[in-house]
Enzyme design. Sequence first.
Site, PDB file in Angstrom:
ATOM      1  N   ILE A  44       0.852  -1.272  -0.146  1.00 39.63           N
ATOM      2  CA  ILE A  44      -0.125  -0.115  -0.063  1.00 39.63           C
ATOM      3  C   ILE A  44       0.872   1.265  -0.146  1.00 39.63           C
ATOM      4  O   ILE A  44       1.536   1.261   0.850  1.00 39.63           O
ATOM      5  CB  ILE A  44      -0.870  -0.089   1.171  1.00 39.63           C
ATOM      6  CG1 ILE A  44      -1.730  -1.213   1.396  1.00 39.63           C
ATOM      7  CG2 ILE A  44      -1.780   1.322   1.161  1.00 39.63           C
ATOM      8  CD1 ILE A  44      -2.531  -1.279   2.577  1.00 39.63           C
ATOM      9  N   ASP A  96      10.069   7.977  -1.376  1.00 39.06           N
ATOM     10  CA  ASP A  96       9.124   9.050  -1.959  1.00 39.06           C
ATOM     11  C   ASP A  96       8.881   8.688  -3.281  1.00 39.06           C
ATOM     12  O   ASP A  96       9.837   8.073  -4.295  1.00 39.06           O
ATOM     13  CB  ASP A  96      10.229  10.403  -2.055  1.00 39.06           C
ATOM     14  CG  ASP A  96       9.228  11.378  -2.787  1.00 39.06           C
ATOM     15  OD1 ASP A  96       8.509  11.426  -3.578  1.00 39.06           O
ATOM     16  OD2 ASP A  96       9.686  12.547  -2.296  1.00 39.06           O
ATOM     17  N   ASN A 141      -2.226   4.291  -4.127  1.00 35.89           N
ATOM     18  CA  ASN A 141      -2.692   5.295  -3.382  1.00 35.89           C
ATOM     19  C   ASN A 141      -2.321   6.588  -2.746  1.00 35.89           C
ATOM     20  O   ASN A 141      -2.915   7.539  -2.836  1.00 35.89           O
ATOM     21  CB  ASN A 141      -3.431   4.487  -1.998  1.00 35.89           C
ATOM     22  CG  ASN A 141      -3.897   5.681  -1.004  1.00 35.89           C
ATOM     23  OD1 ASN A 141      -5.014   6.111  -1.282  1.00 35.89           O
ATOM     24  ND2 ASN A 141      -3.167   6.156   0.089  1.00 35.89           N
ATOM     25  N   TYR A 183      -4.992  18.899 -10.866  1.00 31.86           N
ATOM     26  CA  TYR A 183      -5.466  17.627 -10.030  1.00 31.86           C
ATOM     27  C   TYR A 183      -6.392  16.470 -11.055  1.00 31.86           C
ATOM     28  O   TYR A 183      -6.120  15.684 -11.326  1.00 31.86           O
ATOM     29  CB  TYR A 183      -5.908  18.222  -8.949  1.00 31.86           C
ATOM     30  CG  TYR A 183      -6.347  16.985  -8.222  1.00 31.86           C
ATOM     31  CD1 TYR A 183      -5.401  16.180  -7.484  1.00 31.86           C
ATOM     32  CD2 TYR A 183      -7.801  16.549  -7.743  1.00 31.86           C
ATOM     33  CE1 TYR A 183      -5.733  14.852  -6.756  1.00 31.86           C
ATOM     34  CE2 TYR A 183      -8.094  15.453  -7.049  1.00 31.86           C
ATOM     35  CZ  TYR A 183      -7.182  14.807  -6.459  1.00 31.86           C
ATOM     36  OH  TYR A 183      -7.602  13.510  -5.550  1.00 31.86           O
ATOM     37  N   LYS A 236      -5.693  12.851 -12.269  1.00 29.56           N
ATOM     38  CA  LYS A 236      -6.702  11.635 -12.044  1.00 29.56           C
ATOM     39  C   LYS A 236      -7.164  11.354 -13.149  1.00 29.56           C
ATOM     40  O   LYS A 236      -7.681   9.847 -13.278  1.00 29.56           O
ATOM     41  CB  LYS A 236      -7.901  12.214 -11.049  1.00 29.56           C
ATOM     42  CG  LYS A 236      -7.006  12.565  -9.559  1.00 29.56           C
ATOM     43  CD  LYS A 236      -6.346  11.056  -8.905  1.00 29.56           C
ATOM     44  CE  LYS A 236      -5.804  11.304  -7.688  1.00 29.56           C
ATOM     45  NZ  LYS A 236      -5.175  10.171  -7.146  1.00 29.56           N
ATOM     46  N   VAL A 265     -13.463  12.805   0.636  1.00 30.44           N
ATOM     47  CA  VAL A 265     -13.188  11.848   1.826  1.00 30.44           C
ATOM     48  C   VAL A 265     -12.408  12.804   2.583  1.00 30.44           C
ATOM     49  O   VAL A 265     -11.584  13.422   2.451  1.00 30.44           O
ATOM     50  CB  VAL A 265     -12.079  10.900   1.407  1.00 30.44           C
ATOM     51  CG1 VAL A 265     -12.146   9.795   2.409  1.00 30.44           C
ATOM     52  CG2 VAL A 265     -12.666  10.182   0.095  1.00 30.44           C
TER      53      VAL A 265
END
Length: 252
Positions: free
Chosen positions: A9, A60, A87, A153, A157, A186
């Site tokens: 993850i 990183d 993620n 942004y 995405k 979120v």
Amino acid sequence: MNKNKTALITGATSGIGKATAYEFAKHRIQLVICGRRLDRLKTIKDELESLTKVHILNFDVRKKSEVEKAIKSLPDNFKNIDILINNAGNAHGFDPIQTGNIDDWDAMIDINVKGLLYVSKAVIPNMVERQSGHIINIGSSAGKEVYPKGNVYCASKHAVIAITDSMRLDLNPFGIKVASINPGLVETEFSQVRFKGDQNANTVYKGFKALQAEDIADIIYFVISRPTHVNIADLLVFPTAQANNTTVKKNI
Ligand code: NDP
Ligand code: 8X3
């Protein structure tokens, strides 16, 4: 069913990634947790080790050689990654294109897009070799629909979703599942990062019930726990109060 499964993850130090680590640990999935904040990774490892085995990779995602070195350093009992959760990412800034900050643009493209590619490039060969694996890329509702001041942004995405759909095609011959999960609002550290801690950061989730990181972690676990022949390829998840990227029913 999860016995001996290993998940890697990225962005496990906070928000959705951290909640996913806790959810997976409950189901006894072995964890490789990644992020830049080593102190947080150590705390998470300490908290989860009574449930499952946990290995830390502190890097990183922007740094190609760090990514390669970190994945190569995995010990034998962690090197077969069954589940990759791409993620790590953030929004940086909230400005119209004409006054946007180029360093913010670089950060979003370098982390959200190139970082996801570097990690994938390092993990996928082992999945191909074993003809099995599950990759979940955390996109966003911003990858489905642009909104004012979302510019770069949203572009990052949209790229995540395009890369996900391309990965699914290229990895289809090897039986590797690929999916994107695309949340709306979120409540995490996301807005603190986007607004660099200014007062706007605290207003983003006010006046309505936003999704919580645990809601998305739950969904991620549902997606990875379907039978082998089932791949949930693409999900868009809003809080009930949100109808699209610009329509949120607020009480204030
Ligand atoms: P958080 O800010 O809470 O978490 C971001 C995570 O990404 C942190 O663990 C951080 O770890 C990691 N990260 C950021 N930059 C880097 C980097 N350069 N290298 C390695 N790790 C990095 O935000 P969320 O949990 O909300 O965000 C997770 C994902 O969900 C992101 O991709 C985001 O775009 C997406 N998303 C978020 C939504 C929201 O409303 N919150 C909605 C839709 C999608 P560290 O700083 O320790 O490196
Ligand atoms: C995060 C959701 O609305 O801030 O991807 O773009 S939004």
